[in-house]
Scaffold this motif. Structure first.
Motif, PDB file in Angstrom:
ATOM      1  N   ASP A 148      31.651  54.667  38.196  1.00  0.00           N
ATOM      2  CA  ASP A 148      31.707  53.396  38.888  1.00  0.00           C
ATOM      3  C   ASP A 148      32.916  52.808  38.124  1.00  0.00           C
ATOM      4  O   ASP A 148      33.026  52.792  36.900  1.00  0.00           O
ATOM      5  CB  ASP A 148      30.737  52.383  38.659  1.00  0.00           C
ATOM      6  CG  ASP A 148      29.418  52.806  39.460  1.00  0.00           C
ATOM      7  OD1 ASP A 148      29.648  53.402  40.414  1.00  0.00           O
ATOM      8  OD2 ASP A 148      28.336  52.793  39.060  1.00  0.00           O
ATOM      9  N   VAL A 149      33.844  52.148  38.796  1.00  0.00           N
ATOM     10  CA  VAL A 149      35.209  51.846  38.249  1.00  0.00           C
ATOM     11  C   VAL A 149      35.238  50.300  38.772  1.00  0.00           C
ATOM     12  O   VAL A 149      35.509  50.059  40.147  1.00  0.00           O
ATOM     13  CB  VAL A 149      36.462  52.323  38.474  1.00  0.00           C
ATOM     14  CG1 VAL A 149      37.486  51.647  38.005  1.00  0.00           C
ATOM     15  CG2 VAL A 149      36.323  53.768  37.842  1.00  0.00           C
ATOM     16  N   THR A 150      35.173  49.117  37.980  1.00  0.00           N
ATOM     17  CA  THR A 150      35.339  47.805  38.354  1.00  0.00           C
ATOM     18  C   THR A 150      36.700  47.559  37.826  1.00  0.00           C
ATOM     19  O   THR A 150      37.210  47.627  36.571  1.00  0.00           O
ATOM     20  CB  THR A 150      34.265  46.979  37.597  1.00  0.00           C
ATOM     21  OG1 THR A 150      32.980  47.413  38.178  1.00  0.00           O
ATOM     22  CG2 THR A 150      34.376  45.547  38.211  1.00  0.00           C
ATOM     23  N   LYS A 151      37.718  46.896  38.742  1.00  0.00           N
ATOM     24  CA  LYS A 151      38.843  46.400  38.418  1.00  0.00           C
ATOM     25  C   LYS A 151      38.940  44.793  38.618  1.00  0.00           C
ATOM     26  O   LYS A 151      38.610  44.209  39.429  1.00  0.00           O
ATOM     27  CB  LYS A 151      39.910  46.849  39.704  1.00  0.00           C
ATOM     28  CG  LYS A 151      40.076  48.671  39.628  1.00  0.00           C
ATOM     29  CD  LYS A 151      41.070  49.358  40.425  1.00  0.00           C
ATOM     30  CE  LYS A 151      41.256  50.529  40.125  1.00  0.00           C
ATOM     31  NZ  LYS A 151      42.268  51.118  41.189  1.00  0.00           N
ATOM     32  N   TYR A 152      39.715  44.367  37.718  1.00  0.00           N
ATOM     33  CA  TYR A 152      40.245  42.922  37.556  1.00  0.00           C
ATOM     34  C   TYR A 152      41.502  42.847  37.567  1.00  0.00           C
ATOM     35  O   TYR A 152      42.213  43.626  36.984  1.00  0.00           O
ATOM     36  CB  TYR A 152      39.259  42.294  36.416  1.00  0.00           C
ATOM     37  CG  TYR A 152      37.943  42.313  36.359  1.00  0.00           C
ATOM     38  CD1 TYR A 152      37.189  41.335  36.969  1.00  0.00           C
ATOM     39  CD2 TYR A 152      37.353  43.539  35.672  1.00  0.00           C
ATOM     40  CE1 TYR A 152      35.661  41.473  36.703  1.00  0.00           C
ATOM     41  CE2 TYR A 152      35.865  43.494  35.597  1.00  0.00           C
ATOM     42  CZ  TYR A 152      35.151  42.386  36.006  1.00  0.00           C
ATOM     43  OH  TYR A 152      33.730  42.617  36.043  1.00  0.00           O
ATOM     44  N   PHE A 153      42.073  41.652  38.218  1.00  0.00           N
ATOM     45  CA  PHE A 153      43.317  41.424  37.929  1.00  0.00           C
ATOM     46  C   PHE A 153      43.433  40.222  36.816  1.00  0.00           C
ATOM     47  O   PHE A 153      42.785  39.258  37.189  1.00  0.00           O
ATOM     48  CB  PHE A 153      44.271  40.977  39.213  1.00  0.00           C
ATOM     49  CG  PHE A 153      45.586  40.536  38.850  1.00  0.00           C
ATOM     50  CD1 PHE A 153      46.566  41.418  38.907  1.00  0.00           C
ATOM     51  CD2 PHE A 153      45.894  39.042  38.750  1.00  0.00           C
ATOM     52  CE1 PHE A 153      47.992  41.066  38.739  1.00  0.00           C
ATOM     53  CE2 PHE A 153      47.349  38.870  38.489  1.00  0.00           C
ATOM     54  CZ  PHE A 153      48.144  39.817  38.631  1.00  0.00           C
ATOM     55  N   VAL A 154      44.135  40.450  35.838  1.00  0.00           N
ATOM     56  CA  VAL A 154      44.291  39.475  34.442  1.00  0.00           C
ATOM     57  C   VAL A 154      45.676  38.938  34.449  1.00  0.00           C
ATOM     58  O   VAL A 154      46.710  39.811  34.933  1.00  0.00           O
ATOM     59  CB  VAL A 154      43.634  40.186  33.424  1.00  0.00           C
ATOM     60  CG1 VAL A 154      42.486  40.588  33.209  1.00  0.00           C
ATOM     61  CG2 VAL A 154      44.873  41.352  32.963  1.00  0.00           C
ATOM     62  N   SER A 155      46.006  37.620  34.209  1.00  0.00           N
ATOM     63  CA  SER A 155      47.010  36.920  34.063  1.00  0.00           C
ATOM     64  C   SER A 155      47.873  37.178  32.839  1.00  0.00           C
ATOM     65  O   SER A 155      48.866  37.620  32.817  1.00  0.00           O
ATOM     66  CB  SER A 155      47.069  35.472  34.561  1.00  0.00           C
ATOM     67  OG  SER A 155      46.431  34.797  33.657  1.00  0.00           O
TER      68      SER A 155
END
Length: 271
Positions: free
Chosen positions: A195-202
């Motif tokens: 499982d790979v969870t991706k987030y976009f961070v500023s």
């Protein structure tokens, strides 16, 4: 030091004292000096401005000598610091005390002032003990991912974390060396098995500790699957137009930030 002044014909004749001073200085420069051949001697410089003060200027050989002395002193200090009881490794997280408690130096200084009043409680006394650094590298990495308004991940054991550092994409595994990495707009991925969870961070920072604990602090973050690509492309076009028509430095900076963030968003969704 006396001021040496050249006066023009309009200002009238100069004072005898100033003429004498200028004559003496001029004769010193023009006449041969017994130290003229000495490379370590100093030279007298007279500025040609209206009012100036003669000063001593080191020669080229003297400057080289001073640089050699400075390099020798720096090398001596570095060697003394490396051979002493306190070294650079003492600043690493692995050498920090695992147990929280009062500062003994502060308590001792307090008791010297007054012995009938208990020393005040410091913030260190309210901190939880830091987990000790394991002797062997663990199989999992403990991750904390927080935002200003909520905690996204708390004490979660994962296999790896990828963060968009300003120096490039950084992979964090168990046993990673202590590091503080500044984040740039990009994708942060948390790998837990398949499982790979991706987030976009500023933006933000990643604090990697020697005890296989990583704290990621982001200014803003959102799961990648919740981002609308059409809105991203629209925002990118708007900020690009603002950047082209910006008339002040402030507007240019604001538009450039918008272009950078939306470009990173678009690259994360399309790539």
């Amino acid at each position: 030091m006396y001021a040496i002044t050249r006066r023009s014909a309009r200002q009238g004749p100069a004072q005898p004292k100033r003429n004498n001073l200028f004559s003496v200085a001029h004769s010193l420069l023009a006449s041969p000096s017994p130290n003229r051949g000495n490379p370590n001697s100093f030279r007298i410089h007279i500025c040609k401005s209206h009012t100036s003060i003669p000063y001593l200027c080191p020669t080229r050989e003297e400057k080289k000598k001073m640089l050699r002395h400075a390099a020798h002193r720096l090398a001596s200090r570095a060697a003394a610091a490396g051979s002493g009881s306190i070294s650079r490794r003492a600043l690493a997280t692995a050498h920090a005390p695992a147990e929280a408690g009062e500062d003994p130096a502060f308590v001792e200084a307090w008791k010297k002032v007054t012995a009938i009043i208990e020393p005040p409680q410091t913030p260190m006394s309210a901190m939880k003990p830091r987990p000790p650094t394991p002797a062997s590298i663990p199989s999992k990495l403990t991750v904390n991912f927080v935002l200003p308004y909520k905690s996204e991940i708390t004490n979660k054991e994962v296999d790896m974390v990828m963060v968009p550092a300003t120096t490039g994409l950084m992979g964090i595994l168990p046993g990673h060396v202590s590091t503080i990495a500044e984040l740039k707009p990009g994708v942060m991925s948390v790998h837990e098995g398949n499982d790979v969870t991706k987030y976009f961070v500023s933006s933000g920072f990643a604090f990697i500790h020697a005890n296989s604990i990583t704290d990621v602090v982001a200014v803003e973050a959102v799961p990648l699957d919740q981002i609308d690509q059409s809105l991203v492309q629209k925002g990118l076009a708007e900020f690009t137009a603002k950047l082209g028509s910006a008339s002040t430095d402030l507007k240019k900076a604001e538009a450039q930030i918008g272009v950078d963030v939306h470009s990173a968003l678009n690259a994360a969704l399309t790539g």
